[in-house]
Scaffold this motif. Structure first.
Motif, PDB file in Angstrom:
ATOM      1  N   CYS A  11       9.262 -26.713  64.689  1.00 31.89           N
ATOM      2  CA  CYS A  11      10.279 -26.864  63.660  1.00 31.89           C
ATOM      3  C   CYS A  11      11.211 -25.643  63.680  1.00 31.89           C
ATOM      4  N   CYS A  34      10.611 -23.727  59.920  1.00 36.81           N
ATOM      5  CA  CYS A  34       9.371 -23.037  59.552  1.00 36.81           C
ATOM      6  C   CYS A  34       8.552 -22.601  60.767  1.00 36.81           C
ATOM      7  N   CYS A  41      10.130 -30.377  61.145  1.00 40.54           N
ATOM      8  CA  CYS A  41       8.980 -31.126  60.680  1.00 40.54           C
ATOM      9  C   CYS A  41       9.414 -31.955  59.464  1.00 40.54           C
ATOM     10  N   CYS A  53      10.427 -29.996  56.135  1.00 41.84           N
ATOM     11  CA  CYS A  53      11.686 -29.261  56.253  1.00 41.84           C
ATOM     12  C   CYS A  53      12.874 -30.218  56.336  1.00 41.84           C
TER      13      CYS A  53
HETATM   14 ZN    ZN Z   1       9.295 -27.104  59.180  1.00 44.38          ZN
END
Ligand code: ZN
Length: 115
Positions: free
Chosen positions: A82, A85, A103, A106
């Motif tokens: 991701c 994050c 992801c 997010c």
């Molecule tokens: Zn993420």
């Protein structure tokens, strides 16, 4: 998903989007359906068609940007993580959407912040 498979898929997507943009920007764009054209009537139908064409080009270019970014992540080795994050993006999400950069949590946050 194998990186080599993802790369091939993304390259095919990029080529397909290139063709889509080329067609939409061509002199005789084949966009829209007969139904919408019938509804548009006479006055302003050219503008409506142009607007729809522009929107379609922008959508294709946005997707193309995502695909190119995903290919760049394959090159630098960060593909599958991701971009927000840094956690691994679930395999099934990558298979469903190989160009995805985030992801699920997010992406959800990002989508909500846009509205
Ligand atoms: Zn993420």
């Amino acid at each position: 998903m194998e990186i080599s498979v993802a790369r091939k898929y993304l390259e095919e997507m990029r080529d397909s989007l290139d063709r889509t943009v080329a067609v939409l920007r061509g002199e005789h764009p084949q966009v829209g359906s007969g139904v919408a054209e019938a509804e548009a009537g006479d006055a302003g139908s050219n503008l409506t068609e142009a607007d729809r064409n522009l929107a379609a080009v922008q959508t294709a270019l946005t997707q193309r940007t995502e695909v190119l970014a995903a290919l760049a992540r394959i090159d630098d080795g960060s593909y599958g993580r991701c971009v927000d994050c840094g956690n691994a993006v679930p395999e099934e999400r990558l298979e469903a959407r190989p160009a995805t950069a985030r992801c699920v949590p997010c992406q959800g946050k990002r989508d909500r912040s846009r509205r």
